[in-house]
Design a protein around this motif. Structure first.
Motif, mmCIF file in Angstrom:
data_model
loop_
_atom_site.group_PDB
_atom_site.id
_atom_site.type_symbol
_atom_site.label_atom_id
_atom_site.label_comp_id
_atom_site.label_asym_id
_atom_site.label_seq_id
_atom_site.Cartn_x
_atom_site.Cartn_y
_atom_site.Cartn_z
ATOM 1 N N UNK A 263 -6.481 4.650 2.724
ATOM 2 C CA UNK A 263 -7.534 4.643 1.703
ATOM 3 C C UNK A 263 -8.009 3.218 1.477
ATOM 4 N N UNK A 264 -9.291 3.048 1.141
ATOM 5 C CA UNK A 264 -9.817 1.689 0.944
ATOM 6 C C UNK A 264 -9.251 1.051 -0.318
ATOM 7 N N UNK A 265 -9.250 -0.268 -0.307
ATOM 8 C CA UNK A 265 -8.832 -0.997 -1.489
ATOM 9 C C UNK A 265 -7.324 -1.147 -1.583
ATOM 10 N N UNK A 266 -6.916 -1.903 -2.576
ATOM 11 C CA UNK A 266 -5.502 -2.176 -2.793
ATOM 12 C C UNK A 266 -4.948 -1.171 -3.790
ATOM 13 N N UNK A 267 -3.639 -0.952 -3.733
ATOM 14 C CA UNK A 267 -2.966 -0.163 -4.755
ATOM 15 C C UNK A 267 -1.583 -0.734 -4.979
ATOM 16 N N UNK A 268 -1.019 -0.472 -6.135
ATOM 17 C CA UNK A 268 0.258 -1.063 -6.507
ATOM 18 C C UNK A 268 1.344 -0.570 -5.550
ATOM 19 N N UNK A 269 2.023 -1.511 -4.914
ATOM 20 C CA UNK A 269 3.082 -1.190 -3.969
ATOM 21 C C UNK A 269 2.631 -1.136 -2.530
ATOM 22 N N UNK A 270 1.341 -1.334 -2.278
ATOM 23 C CA UNK A 270 0.824 -1.165 -0.914
ATOM 24 C C UNK A 270 1.498 -2.104 0.085
ATOM 25 N N UNK A 271 1.589 -3.386 -0.235
ATOM 26 C CA UNK A 271 2.155 -4.352 0.711
ATOM 27 C C UNK A 271 3.592 -3.990 1.066
ATOM 28 N N UNK A 272 4.384 -3.628 0.066
ATOM 29 C CA UNK A 272 5.781 -3.273 0.323
ATOM 30 C C UNK A 272 5.880 -2.007 1.161
ATOM 31 N N UNK A 273 5.009 -1.030 0.907
ATOM 32 C CA UNK A 273 5.058 0.216 1.666
ATOM 33 C C UNK A 273 4.562 0.018 3.093
ATOM 34 N N UNK A 274 3.569 -0.848 3.283
ATOM 35 C CA UNK A 274 3.128 -1.172 4.642
ATOM 36 C C UNK A 274 4.252 -1.839 5.430
ATOM 37 N N UNK A 275 4.969 -2.710 4.771
ATOM 38 C CA UNK A 275 6.099 -3.359 5.440
ATOM 39 C C UNK A 275 7.187 -2.346 5.784
ATOM 40 N N UNK A 276 7.410 -1.386 4.902
ATOM 41 C CA UNK A 276 8.431 -0.378 5.150
ATOM 42 C C UNK A 276 8.054 0.489 6.354
ATOM 43 N N UNK A 277 6.779 0.785 6.505
ATOM 44 C CA UNK A 277 6.324 1.564 7.662
ATOM 45 C C UNK A 277 6.593 0.809 8.958
ATOM 46 N N UNK A 278 6.417 -0.510 8.921
ATOM 47 C CA UNK A 278 6.568 -1.333 10.121
ATOM 48 C C UNK A 278 8.019 -1.596 10.484
ATOM 49 N N UNK A 279 8.946 -1.259 9.610
ATOM 50 C CA UNK A 279 10.360 -1.480 9.887
ATOM 51 C C UNK A 279 11.106 -0.141 9.855
ATOM 52 N N UNK A 280 12.167 -0.092 10.591
ATOM 53 C CA UNK A 280 12.930 1.151 10.682
ATOM 54 C C UNK A 280 13.536 1.514 9.325
#
Length: 366
Positions: A263-280
């Motif tokens: 989804x467009x734009x930022x949301x609270x927790x997005x950066x941490x969740x993106x990092x979690x997707x990129x790591x096992x």
């Protein structure tokens, strides 16, 4: 002191056993929770859920605020539809799981768990800064009654002006039930078909009594929180405080589908969740089918049979009335999460073997 719901006197007259839950006096059971559980699976159960927290978000930026505050794509939600979603902290940890209903173009109703209603309300108000939207506390404005089970449509059909056949799963509409105005949603927390009825507290007794009378020939019984817990466990539905916590993300919970990173734009927790997707992911939620008759309970340790070392913990467990054997949900190391994996659970000092199984344990016939 815990608060009674508008239906407290009705529950008391029906012989309910009460429990304090999230500052509310709630019916735990009326007689046998096993009988109540089976009634919901085979006929219907009537629940008082007035402890749940209703919050409305209203205004031109209501959708944008919810897109920012929650992990879901709320602006894509059509009017009269509902969506299961979550509110997370900056670290991606789950503050609560929610259902969001879009009532109109610029009006949404957010339903939070009773124990987290104040947390969700405060978080939404803090996150509303800069948005042309108002976050309204409506928790005391609604009673919530649920009729759940395969006979729920038959029972409710004679009491409402709504076309229940046209009211799809996860939809909501303005309607009347027993001559009183309500918000009628086809949602629930039991794994069965059913409806949730948001009504004025002054109308709750009349609606409850009308449903009870109409449902009696169809096997409807009043049902308490105890059987609601065993029903949701069989259906593999998470409970906040057990399967969902602030130190767990939606990905560990097996609910990454609710996170809309596209989804467009930022949301609270997005950066941490993106990092979690990129790591096992190192631990995930699974189902367990223990051997024997002893049910693992929340907090019990899961062990690796090869080494005897701890590899996880049970979050919920109980005998399954529908399946006839114990079941449990647990978090375990990802490497041991495949269905068919053999594990051990420390049940009060005794090591009980358990197989990892797919969730849910039970799915209703379609």
């Amino acid at each position: 002191m815990s608060k009674p719901t508008a239906l407290h006197a009705v529950h008391h007259a029906a012989g309910a056993h009460f429990t304090d839950f999230a500052d509310w006096q709630m019916p735990l059971r009326y007689g046998s929770e096993l009988s109540e559980h089976r009634a919901v699976r085979t006929a219907a159960g009537l629940f008082d859920l007035s402890h749940m927290g209703e919050i409305e978000v209203v205004g031109p930026h209501a959708a944008a605020l919810l897109d920012h505050a929650l992990v879901g794509d709320i602006s894509a939600l059509a009017v009269a539809k509902a969506r299961y979603t979550m509110i997370c902290n900056e670290d991606g940890g789950i503050l609560d799981d929610l259902i969001v209903y879009r009532l109109a173009g610029e009006r949404y109703m957010v339903v939070a768990n009773a124990s987290n209603a104040a947390v969700v309300l405060d978080a939404l108000r803090q996150r509303a800064c800069g948005f042309d939207a108002e976050v309204q506390d409506r928790c005391d404005d609604w009673s919530l009654i649920a009729v759940q089970g395969p006979s729920s449509s038959t029972i409710l059909g004679g009491l409402t002006d709504a076309d229940l056949g046209a009211l799809r799963y996860y939809a909501i509409q303005e309607a009347s039930v027993a001559g009183r105005p309500v918000r009628l949603a086809r949602t629930g927390y039991t794994g069965e078909d059913g409806f949730e009825i948001f009504c004025d507290p002054a109308d709750a007794v009349g609606i409850w009594e009308a449903l009870s009378e109409a449902g009696a020939p169809h096997g409807l019984v009043p049902a308490g929180l105890a059987c609601r817990d065993s029903l949701r466990l069989e259906a593999g539905m998470p409970l906040y405080g057990n399967e969902l916590r602030a130190d767990l993300t939606p990905y560990e919970a097996g609910l990454g589908r609710v996170v809309k990173l596209e989804k467009p734009g930022d949301f609270v927790g997005r950066a941490a969740l993106e990092e979690r997707v990129d790591h096992e992911i190192t631990r995930v939620r699974v189902g367990l089918r223990p051997d024997g008759r002893r049910a693992p309970r929340s907090g019990y340790t899961v062990l690796d049979p090869a080494s005897g070392s701890p590899v996880g913990f049970v979050t919920s467990g109980a005998p399954s009335p529908t399946l006839g054997h114990p079941i449990a949900m647990a978090y375990v190391d990802t490497a041991l999460s495949e269905p068919g994996t053999r594990l051990l659970v420390d049940v009060r000092g005794q090591q009980v073997a358990a197989d990892v199984v797919s969730l849910p344990f039970y799915s209703r016939p379609r």
